[in-house]
Design a protein around this motif. Structure first.
Motif, PDB file in Angstrom:
ATOM      1  N   ILE A 158       0.798  -1.245   0.000  1.00 42.46           N
ATOM      2  CA  ILE A 158       0.000   0.000   0.000  1.00 42.46           C
ATOM      3  C   ILE A 158       0.823   1.285   0.000  1.00 42.46           C
ATOM      4  CG2 ILE A 158      -1.978  -1.112   1.123  1.00 42.46           C
ATOM      5  CD1 ILE A 158      -1.265   0.363   3.679  1.00 42.46           C
ATOM      6  N   CYS A 159       2.123   1.202   0.314  1.00 50.19           N
ATOM      7  CA  CYS A 159       2.880   2.449   0.466  1.00 50.19           C
ATOM      8  C   CYS A 159       3.443   2.963  -0.859  1.00 50.19           C
ATOM      9  CB  CYS A 159       4.020   2.247   1.455  1.00 50.19           C
ATOM     10  SG  CYS A 159       3.432   2.000   3.137  1.00 50.19           S
ATOM     11  N   ASP A 160       3.432   4.272  -0.987  1.00 52.09           N
ATOM     12  CA  ASP A 160       4.075   4.912  -2.145  1.00 52.09           C
ATOM     13  C   ASP A 160       5.558   5.085  -1.868  1.00 52.09           C
ATOM     14  OD1 ASP A 160       1.621   5.623  -3.720  1.00 52.09           O
ATOM     15  OD2 ASP A 160       1.154   6.589  -1.825  1.00 52.09           O
ATOM     16  N   ARG A 161       5.860   5.543  -0.662  1.00 54.80           N
ATOM     17  CA  ARG A 161       7.255   5.725  -0.253  1.00 54.80           C
ATOM     18  C   ARG A 161       7.420   5.203   1.167  1.00 54.80           C
ATOM     19  NH1 ARG A 161       9.079  11.321   0.012  1.00 54.80           N
ATOM     20  NH2 ARG A 161       6.954  11.862   0.614  1.00 54.80           N
ATOM     21  N   ILE A 162       8.655   4.868   1.489  1.00 53.85           N
ATOM     22  CA  ILE A 162       8.939   4.296   2.807  1.00 53.85           C
ATOM     23  C   ILE A 162      10.212   4.925   3.359  1.00 53.85           C
ATOM     24  CG2 ILE A 162       9.624   2.172   4.024  1.00 53.85           C
ATOM     25  CD1 ILE A 162       7.969   0.607   1.930  1.00 53.85           C
ATOM     26  N   THR A 163      10.184   5.195   4.664  1.00 51.14           N
ATOM     27  CA  THR A 163      11.409   5.574   5.385  1.00 51.14           C
ATOM     28  C   THR A 163      11.702   4.497   6.414  1.00 51.14           C
ATOM     29  OG1 THR A 163      11.457   7.971   5.083  1.00 51.14           O
ATOM     30  CG2 THR A 163      12.210   7.158   7.196  1.00 51.14           C
ATOM     31  N   VAL A 164      12.985   4.157   6.548  1.00 48.05           N
ATOM     32  CA  VAL A 164      13.388   3.147   7.521  1.00 48.05           C
ATOM     33  C   VAL A 164      14.167   3.813   8.643  1.00 48.05           C
ATOM     34  CG1 VAL A 164      14.527   0.917   7.861  1.00 48.05           C
ATOM     35  CG2 VAL A 164      13.616   1.527   5.600  1.00 48.05           C
ATOM     36  N   LEU A 165      13.754   3.531   9.883  1.00 45.54           N
ATOM     37  CA  LEU A 165      14.456   4.046  11.059  1.00 45.54           C
ATOM     38  C   LEU A 165      15.209   2.922  11.751  1.00 45.54           C
ATOM     39  CD1 LEU A 165      11.728   6.278  12.796  1.00 45.54           C
ATOM     40  CD2 LEU A 165      13.528   7.011  11.221  1.00 45.54           C
ATOM     41  N   ASN A 166      16.345   3.267  12.333  1.00 44.95           N
ATOM     42  CA  ASN A 166      17.105   2.329  13.155  1.00 44.95           C
ATOM     43  C   ASN A 166      17.835   3.141  14.223  1.00 44.95           C
ATOM     44  OD1 ASN A 166      17.993  -0.216  13.893  1.00 44.95           O
ATOM     45  ND2 ASN A 166      19.818  -0.119  12.602  1.00 44.95           N
ATOM     46  N   PHE A 167      17.580   2.834  15.495  1.00 37.27           N
ATOM     47  CA  PHE A 167      18.167   3.599  16.601  1.00 37.27           C
ATOM     48  C   PHE A 167      17.983   5.107  16.399  1.00 37.27           C
ATOM     49  CE2 PHE A 167      20.754  -0.384  16.722  1.00 37.27           C
ATOM     50  CZ  PHE A 167      20.340  -0.819  17.965  1.00 37.27           C
ATOM     51  N   GLY A 168      16.798   5.519  15.964  1.00 36.24           N
ATOM     52  CA  GLY A 168      16.494   6.937  15.803  1.00 36.24           C
ATOM     53  C   GLY A 168      17.035   7.564  14.531  1.00 36.24           C
ATOM     54  N   ASN A 169      17.812   6.789  13.772  1.00 34.68           N
ATOM     55  CA  ASN A 169      18.393   7.321  12.531  1.00 34.68           C
ATOM     56  C   ASN A 169      17.576   6.897  11.319  1.00 34.68           C
ATOM     57  OD1 ASN A 169      21.325   8.526  13.049  1.00 34.68           O
ATOM     58  ND2 ASN A 169      20.970   6.831  14.472  1.00 34.68           N
ATOM     59  N   GLN A 170      17.517   7.805  10.374  1.00 34.98           N
ATOM     60  CA  GLN A 170      16.793   7.549   9.123  1.00 34.98           C
ATOM     61  C   GLN A 170      17.789   6.852   8.181  1.00 34.98           C
ATOM     62  OE1 GLN A 170      15.300  11.310   7.933  1.00 34.98           O
ATOM     63  NE2 GLN A 170      13.861  10.507   6.422  1.00 34.98           N
TER      64      GLN A 170
END
Ligand SMILES: Nc1ncnc2c1ncn2[C@@H]1O[C@H](COP(=O)(O)OP(=O)(O)OP(=O)(O)O)[C@@H](O)[C@H]1O
Ligand SMILES: [Mg+2]
Length: 252
Positions: free
Chosen positions: A214-226
Motif C-alpha cells: 500500500i505504500c508509495d514511499r517508505i522511510t526506515v528508522l534504526n536507533f532513531g536514525n533515518q
C-alpha cells in the motif's frame, strides 16, 4: 494505493527533527514530507523511534531540535489540541478507547476533542459513519460497550474514529498488529477514504506484505536514525535495510 506523481506541496514537513530521552536517541535529524493522497510507510526494528515520531508530530512529545510544518505553518511549538484541530489525527499501537463507555461515545470523542461537536452528529456525518463502519466490516450496535468488540475490531474502530474527524494527516501506529487476515484487508479500504479526501497517510507497520503493497514511499528508522528512504522496491533491495531490519525478520 500507489499515487501517480507528487505534484503538490507537502501537507506535513519534518526538517532536522531530533529527540533524545536521557541517553536514548529516539530521533536524529529526521527529514520527511507527506504529500496529499500518498501513503507513507515508516518501518524499522522495535525501539527504532517510530512511535516517537508520531508523538512528535502530534505534540505529545516536544522536539529537542528541528521544525514541523503543517501546510507551511510552523507548528513545532503548538500544543497537541491545536494540531488535532488543524487536522492531524492518529491511532495508537494499542487502542486507546474508553472501555466503560459505549461505542458511540468513543467514536465521537475524537470529533468532540477536535471541537467540531455540533457538526459531528448531523445526518451527513451519520451517513459517513455508516460508510466507514461498512468498510471496516463492523456490523455493530453502537450502544454496546467497547468490551463487546474483539481486539481487531477495536483497532479498526480507532481508524473509523480518526476518519470521522476528516483528517488532513492520518497517522496509523501498527494498525495491523493483532488483526487476522480478513480484518487486515479492511485497513486498506479505510485508508482509501482518507486518500480520496486528499489527506496524507503515515503508516507504521511490521507486516511487510501490507506495507509493501500500500505504500508509495517508505522511510526506515534504526536507533532513531533515518537509514533509508525510497519506494517499496528500493527499500526491499537496499542492503542496509536488509541487514538492519528485513533480513533479521526473515531469519527470525
Ligand atoms: N516517553 C519516553 N521516555 C523515555 N524513553 C522513551 C519514551 N518514549 C520512547 N522512549 C524510548 O525511545 C526509543 C524509541 O521508542 P519508540 O516507542 O518510538 O520505538 P518504536 O520504533 O515505536 O518501537 P516498537 O516497534 O517496539 O513500537 C526506545 O528506546 C524507547 O524506550
Ligand atoms: Mg511503536
Amino acid at each position: 494505493m500507489k499515487n501517480e506523481a507528487i505534484e503538490n506541496n507537502p501537507i506535513l514537513t519534518l526538517a532536522n527533527v531530533s529527540k533524545n530521552f536521557g541517553g536514548v536517541v529516539a530521533a536524529k535529524d529526521i527529514n520527511l514530507s507527506l504529500y496529499p493522497r500518498e501513503v507513507f510507510g515508516l518501518i524499522g526494528p522495535n525501539g527504532a523511534g517510530k512511535t516517537t515520531l508520531i508523538n512528535l508530530i502530534t505534540g505529545v512529545n516536544k522536539v529537542d531540535q528541528g521544525t514541523i510544518k503543517l501546510n507551511g505553518e510552523d507548528i513545532t511549538n503548538r500544543p497537541n489540541y491545536y494540531r488535532a484541530r488543524a487536522g492531524i489525527t492518529r491511532t495508537f499501537q494499542h487502542p486507546h478507547l474508553l472501555q466503560r463507555c459505549d461505542i458511540e461515545t468513543n467514536l465521537f470523542l475524537g470529533i468532540d476533542l477536535a471541537n467540531k461537536k455540533n457538526a459531528a452528529r448531523d445526518i451527513e456525518d451519520r451517513e459517513y459513519l455508516d460508510m466507514l463502519l461498512d468498510r471496516a466490516g463492523l456490523n455493530i450496535n453502537l450502544s454496546h460497550s467497547i468490551g463487546k468488540l474483539a481486539y481487531g475490531q477495536q483497532k479498526l474502530l480507532e481508524i473509523v474514529r480518526a476518519l470521522l474527524t476528516h483528517p488532513q494527516v492520518l497517522l496509523l501506529d501498527e494498525p495491523a498488529a493483532g488483526l487476522n487476515q480478513r480484518e487486515m484487508e479492511r485497513i486498506d479500504k479505510l485508508i482509501e477514504v482518507a486518500i480520496t479526501k486528499d489527506a496524507a497517510v503515515l503508516i507504521i507497520e511490521h507486516r511487510m506484505d501490507l506495507v509493501m503493497s500500500i505504500c508509495d514511499r517508505i522511510t526506515v528508522l534504526n536507533f532513531g536514525n533515518q537509514i533509508a528512504n525510497g519506494t517499496p522496491e528500493e527499500i526491499q533491495s537496499n542492503p542496509v535495510v536488509v541487514e538492519a531490519y528485513l533480513g533479521r525478520r526473515h531469519n527470525a
